[in-house]
Design an enzyme around this catalytic site. Structure first.
Site, PDB file in Angstrom:
ATOM      1  N   LYS A 167       0.823  -1.206   0.000  1.00 24.04           N
ATOM      2  CA  LYS A 167       0.000   0.000   0.000  1.00 24.04           C
ATOM      3  C   LYS A 167       0.867   1.270   0.000  1.00 24.04           C
ATOM      4  CE  LYS A 167      -3.700  -2.213   2.708  1.00 24.04           C
ATOM      5  NZ  LYS A 167      -4.609  -1.957   3.842  1.00 24.04           N
ATOM      6  N   TYR A 188     -12.726  -2.599  -2.178  1.00 24.23           N
ATOM      7  CA  TYR A 188     -13.200  -2.559  -0.788  1.00 24.23           C
ATOM      8  C   TYR A 188     -14.725  -2.519  -0.682  1.00 24.23           C
ATOM      9  CZ  TYR A 188      -8.445  -1.931   1.060  1.00 24.23           C
ATOM     10  OH  TYR A 188      -7.132  -2.117   1.431  1.00 24.23           O
ATOM     11  N   PHE A 242     -14.856   3.607   8.734  1.00 25.04           N
ATOM     12  CA  PHE A 242     -13.535   3.924   8.193  1.00 25.04           C
ATOM     13  C   PHE A 242     -13.480   3.868   6.657  1.00 25.04           C
ATOM     14  CE2 PHE A 242     -13.694  -0.570   9.444  1.00 25.04           C
ATOM     15  CZ  PHE A 242     -13.278  -1.217   8.292  1.00 25.04           C
ATOM     16  N   ARG A 256      -0.483 -14.653   4.652  1.00 25.31           N
ATOM     17  CA  ARG A 256      -1.179 -13.977   5.769  1.00 25.31           C
ATOM     18  C   ARG A 256      -0.407 -14.102   7.081  1.00 25.31           C
ATOM     19  NH1 ARG A 256      -6.055 -11.864   5.027  1.00 25.31           N
ATOM     20  NH2 ARG A 256      -6.853 -12.227   7.134  1.00 25.31           N
ATOM     21  N   THR A 300      -4.627  -7.941  10.767  1.00 26.65           N
ATOM     22  CA  THR A 300      -5.005  -6.694  10.078  1.00 26.65           C
ATOM     23  C   THR A 300      -4.758  -5.474  10.974  1.00 26.65           C
ATOM     24  OG1 THR A 300      -6.766  -7.964   9.049  1.00 26.65           O
ATOM     25  CG2 THR A 300      -6.913  -5.593   8.812  1.00 26.65           C
ATOM     26  N   ARG A 310       3.084  -6.302   9.447  1.00 25.82           N
ATOM     27  CA  ARG A 310       2.224  -5.261  10.038  1.00 25.82           C
ATOM     28  C   ARG A 310       2.641  -4.922  11.462  1.00 25.82           C
ATOM     29  NH1 ARG A 310      -2.962  -8.270   7.551  1.00 25.82           N
ATOM     30  NH2 ARG A 310      -3.206  -7.079   5.628  1.00 25.82           N
ATOM     31  N   ASN A 368      -1.713  -0.417   7.540  1.00 26.04           N
ATOM     32  CA  ASN A 368      -1.090  -1.718   7.787  1.00 26.04           C
ATOM     33  C   ASN A 368      -0.207  -2.234   6.647  1.00 26.04           C
ATOM     34  OD1 ASN A 368      -3.192  -2.235   6.102  1.00 26.04           O
ATOM     35  ND2 ASN A 368      -4.195  -3.765   7.394  1.00 26.04           N
ATOM     36  N   HIS A 410      -1.879  -5.442   1.857  1.00 21.89           N
ATOM     37  CA  HIS A 410      -3.161  -6.152   1.793  1.00 21.89           C
ATOM     38  C   HIS A 410      -2.856  -7.548   1.264  1.00 21.89           C
ATOM     39  CE1 HIS A 410      -7.310  -7.184   0.860  1.00 21.89           C
ATOM     40  NE2 HIS A 410      -6.809  -7.700  -0.258  1.00 21.89           N
ATOM     41  N   GLU A 436     -10.338 -10.550  -6.317  1.00 21.93           N
ATOM     42  CA  GLU A 436      -9.355  -9.466  -6.286  1.00 21.93           C
ATOM     43  C   GLU A 436      -8.359  -9.577  -7.444  1.00 21.93           C
ATOM     44  OE1 GLU A 436      -7.729  -9.808  -2.339  1.00 21.93           O
ATOM     45  OE2 GLU A 436      -9.567  -9.062  -1.397  1.00 21.93           O
TER      46      GLU A 436
HETATM   47  P1  CMP Z   1      -6.831  -4.643   4.261  1.00 19.11           P
HETATM   48  O1  CMP Z   1      -6.207  -5.960   4.460  1.00 19.11           O
HETATM   49  O2  CMP Z   1      -6.445  -3.876   3.039  1.00 19.11           O
HETATM   50  O3  CMP Z   1      -8.420  -4.794   4.266  1.00 19.11           O
HETATM   51  C1  CMP Z   1      -9.287  -3.783   4.658  1.00 19.11           C
HETATM   52  C2  CMP Z   1      -8.580  -2.611   5.280  1.00 19.11           C
HETATM   53  O4  CMP Z   1      -9.410  -1.769   6.078  1.00 19.11           O
HETATM   54  C3  CMP Z   1      -7.557  -3.137   6.258  1.00 19.11           C
HETATM   55  O5  CMP Z   1      -6.502  -3.723   5.548  1.00 19.11           O
HETATM   56  C4  CMP Z   1      -7.259  -1.894   7.079  1.00 19.11           C
HETATM   57  O6  CMP Z   1      -6.405  -0.996   6.407  1.00 19.11           O
HETATM   58  C5  CMP Z   1      -8.657  -1.287   7.177  1.00 19.11           C
HETATM   59  N1  CMP Z   1      -9.417  -1.698   8.382  1.00 19.11           N
HETATM   60  C6  CMP Z   1     -10.017  -2.896   8.559  1.00 19.11           C
HETATM   61  N2  CMP Z   1     -10.685  -2.938   9.723  1.00 19.11           N
HETATM   62  C7  CMP Z   1     -10.533  -1.717  10.282  1.00 19.11           C
HETATM   63  C8  CMP Z   1     -10.998  -1.132  11.508  1.00 19.11           C
HETATM   64  N3  CMP Z   1     -11.759  -1.823  12.365  1.00 19.11           N
HETATM   65  N4  CMP Z   1     -10.642   0.134  11.757  1.00 19.11           N
HETATM   66  C9  CMP Z   1      -9.872   0.820  10.884  1.00 19.11           C
HETATM   67  N5  CMP Z   1      -9.397   0.325   9.702  1.00 19.11           N
HETATM   68  C10 CMP Z   1      -9.718  -0.944   9.411  1.00 19.11           C
END
Ligand code: CMP
Length: 169
Positions: free
Chosen positions: A11, A51, A59, A92, A98, A109, A123, A126, A137
């Site tokens: 990212k 997304y 968020f 993962r 996450t 992460r 983070n 992805h 995806e």
């Molecule tokens: P990603 O793996 O790209 O998938 C969804 C993204 O949303 C995640 O990484 C984070 O960057 C963000 N995200 C997911 N859950 C939350 C949360 N509870 N609060 C804030 N950001 C979140």
């Protein structure tokens, strides 16, 4: 264990922190194959499609600003497809939870992620969370010819009129 494929995005925060090399080195521990890779300037449309399951969450708007690069003024993402035995789980594990605060300290992460004061999880990477998400995806981010072998059925179609940017003579 079956061969699977997974989409990974480095990212905009990962790119602005110059972490590409570190991240790919970590992934190389898995001995999985990289079967596609490219830099992408993420459009609003692609971000919203990627997304779509988070639409309506508190968020969501910031998440779209994050992946399109508006948050870091760094409008690019590195997209890759990894292939091999148990690819989704192996990748993962290396990425970690996450939520960077819950991620193992030695995971990507855990090492490089943070939570912004606004609450968004910044983070770094992805990674697809299931075979179904990986298929959705990968098909969103890559065309069949951008992947070095056929991982999903594809077909040739003839387009008579379409617009495409080409190099000038
Ligand atoms: P990603 O793996 O790209 O998938 C969804 C993204 O949303 C995640 O990484 C984070 O960057 C963000 N995200 C997911 N859950 C939350 C949360 N509870 N609060 C804030 N950001 C979140």
């Amino acid at each position: 264990m079956p061969n699977t494929k997974t989409l990974i995005l480095i990212k905009p925060d990962g790119l602005s922190k110059s972490l590409t090399g570190n991240i790919i080195t970590r992934f190389s521990e898995t001995r999985l194959q990289i079967i596609a890779a490219k830099m992408v300037k993420v459009s609003q449309e692609l971000a919203e499609q990627h997304y779509e399951m988070h639409k309506g969450k508190p968020f969501y708007d910031e998440l779209i600003d994050y992946i399109t690069g508006h948050l870091h003024k760094r409008h690019k993402v590195m997209a890759m497809v990894y292939f091999g035995e148990n690819a989704i789980e192996k990748i993962r594990d290396i990425c970690g939870n996450t939520n960077p605060e819950k991620a193992e300290p030695e995971s990507i992460r855990g090492q490089y992620g943070r939570i912004l004061t606004t609450g968004i999880f910044e983070n770094v990477v992805h990674a697809s969370d299931s075979a179904e998400s990986a298929e959705r995806e990968i098909k969103l981010w890559f065309e069949p010819d951008e992947i070095i072998f056929d991982i999903y059925p594809s077909e040739e179609r003839v387009f008579t009129e379409y617009k495409k940017r080409v190099w000038k003579d």
